[in-house]
Scaffold this active site. Structure first.
Site, mmCIF file in Angstrom:
data_model
loop_
_atom_site.group_PDB
_atom_site.id
_atom_site.type_symbol
_atom_site.label_atom_id
_atom_site.label_comp_id
_atom_site.label_asym_id
_atom_site.label_seq_id
_atom_site.Cartn_x
_atom_site.Cartn_y
_atom_site.Cartn_z
ATOM 1 N N HIS A 142 -17.493 -12.717 7.228
ATOM 2 C CA HIS A 142 -16.800 -13.014 5.969
ATOM 3 C C HIS A 142 -17.361 -12.098 4.877
ATOM 4 O O HIS A 142 -18.572 -11.938 4.744
ATOM 5 C CB HIS A 142 -17.015 -14.484 5.619
ATOM 6 C CG HIS A 142 -16.547 -14.846 4.256
ATOM 7 N ND1 HIS A 142 -15.321 -14.461 3.768
ATOM 8 C CD2 HIS A 142 -17.145 -15.546 3.246
ATOM 9 C CE1 HIS A 142 -15.184 -14.909 2.531
ATOM 10 N NE2 HIS A 142 -16.271 -15.568 2.195
ATOM 11 N N CYS B 264 -13.327 -20.421 2.600
ATOM 12 C CA CYS B 264 -13.389 -19.062 3.161
ATOM 13 C C CYS B 264 -13.449 -19.064 4.693
ATOM 14 O O CYS B 264 -13.279 -18.018 5.313
ATOM 15 C CB CYS B 264 -14.601 -18.322 2.605
ATOM 16 S SG CYS B 264 -14.625 -18.219 0.819
ATOM 17 N N ASN C 125 -14.461 -10.829 -2.476
ATOM 18 C CA ASN C 125 -14.325 -11.965 -1.563
ATOM 19 C C ASN C 125 -12.888 -12.487 -1.645
ATOM 20 O O ASN C 125 -12.494 -13.067 -2.656
ATOM 21 C CB ASN C 125 -15.334 -13.040 -1.986
ATOM 22 C CG ASN C 125 -15.290 -14.271 -1.108
ATOM 23 O OD1 ASN C 125 -14.388 -14.440 -0.296
ATOM 24 N ND2 ASN C 125 -16.270 -15.148 -1.280
#
Ligand code: UT7
Length: 362
Positions: A246, A111, A276
């Site tokens: 994030h 990520c 996500n």
């Protein structure tokens, strides 16, 4: 030495939505659990490949920068769910987008991939080996979801975000950059079933995660990276106009915001709509923040990420004078009639059949 500045931005999310209630219809979960534990309400499921989403996001970023595909001399794709193992997704994107003069490479920092990509883009521009970089974060992470693994299946979604970077003209651009990793925690967030380690092994293709370990590390490392990025840019936290973290879990974001003592009005979140999206999460959020007028000329924007590896990174960016795109792209994904749930059920059916076939020959 030149510093890189973001001159174009764009994103592409696939049209098919899957809600928490949709997921609750096929696995043992609930809207209440997912919302209270993560803040996520819905996510997108892609009917096309990573490279297709990347091309649309990339085309929009190029148009926003007023550039043509052939103006790009370095193309970076941050992804951990690429179309193929070989060649890179970046090469597939290069061919579809027509960036014929660009070198192309994938990077995988989970990520954190987009922030790592910014670091590399800044480096090649500073070194003078590239003038115009297209950086795309993209994931088709739905392919790695498994209805039998409810603690991860509810968290992720698909999408792409892109930026164009060019040498800064004034004092705008990337003012600081900090990245790190701890490979001893590799197993805390991993994908089984893909890679040479899994040849001859029966594990299905799926994400396996120690949620609590990731949560703990994310809060600490994102908090520290954000503080370091602000300090290294010779700024104070009070100078930060917008934090774009994030988009993994609203409770992680809330912890960081409390630690940094930032006003909530200075934090951008969209995870309730997309979940996500891994390496795509920050560039999608950045692109939406610009579209929504959340970034003004001269704004200080702080990006901070955390992901598989484990990896983390943060960067403080001073925005330039232009917050409007120079042009618009008419690139679109092909339409689909399928809902997110239909796409996911179909994917699960195919994967289960593959798992059974694989197990039967081992
Ligand atoms: O980019 C980085 C990617 N990863 C992350 O950001 C993940 C970070 N971690 C997290 O976000 C959280 O740890 C989770 C959202 C994954 C889980 O939240 P938690 O508060 O840490 O829950 P937990 O893992 O401690 O599980 C609590 C309970 C368990 O039941 P028991 O053992 O207490 O009876 C789980 O089995 O919740 C259960 N559970 C679920 N229940 C309903 C786990 N997943 C689900 C689910 N629906 N989807």
């Amino acid at each position: 030495m030149d510093r890189a500045a973001i001159t174009g931005w764009g994103h592409c999310v696939p049209p098919s939505v899957i809600t928490n209630d949709d997921l609750a219809s096929v696995m043992d979960t609930s809207d209440e659990w997912i919302t209270s534990r993560s803040g996520i309400k819905e996510r997108r499921i892609s009917h096309v490949e990573n490279s297709d989403m990347a091309v649309v996001a990339g085309s929009r970023a190029l148009a926003a920068a007023g550039l043509e595909p052939d103006d790009i001399d370095f193309l970076i794709v941050a992804t951990c769910t690429g179309d193929r193992q070989i060649p890179s997704t970046a090469c597939l994107v290069q061919a579809k987008l027509g960036t014929t003069k660009a070198a192309a490479v994938d990077i995988n920092a989970g990520c954190t991939g987009f922030v790592y990509g910014l670091n590399i883009a800044n480096g090649v521009i500073a070194a003078g080996t590239a003038r115009r970089v297209l950086l795309i974060g993209v994931e088709k992470i739905s392919a790695y979801l498994d209805f039998d693994e409810r603690s991860t299946a509810v968290l992720f979604g698909d999408g792409a975000g892109a930026v164009v970077l060019e040498p800064a003209l004034g004092d705008e651009g990337i003012r600081s950059m900090t990245v790190g990793s701890d490979g001893t925690l590799a197993d805390a967030l991993t994908a089984t079933g893909a890679g040479t380690e899994y040849i001859g092994r029966p594990e299905p293709l799926r994400i396996v995660m120690d949620g609590r370990e990731i949560f703990r590390n994310a809060v600490v490392q994102m908090g520290e990276a954000a503080l370091r990025a602000v300090k290294d840019a010779d700024l104070d936290l009070a100078d930060v106009d917008l934090l774009i973290p994030h988009q993994a879990n609203i409770r992680i974001i809330d912890s960081i915001v409390r630690r940094l003592d930032l006003d909530e009005s200075k934090v951008f979140t969209n995870l309730h709509r997309y979940g996500n999206t891994s390496a795509a999460s920050i560039p999608i959020a950045l692109s939406e923040a610009l579209d929504e007028g959340r970034i003004a000329p001269g704004s200080v924007v702080l990006l901070v990420a955390f992901g598989a590896g484990l990896t983390w990174g943060a960067t403080a960016i001073r925005w330039g004078d232009r917050v409007e795109p120079l042009g618009q792209s008419d690139a679109e994904l092909p339409p689909t009639e399928l809902t997110g749930l239909e796409l996911l059920i179909d994917e699960q059916r195919k994967k289960k059949a593959e798992d059974r076939a694989r197990a039967s020959v081992l």
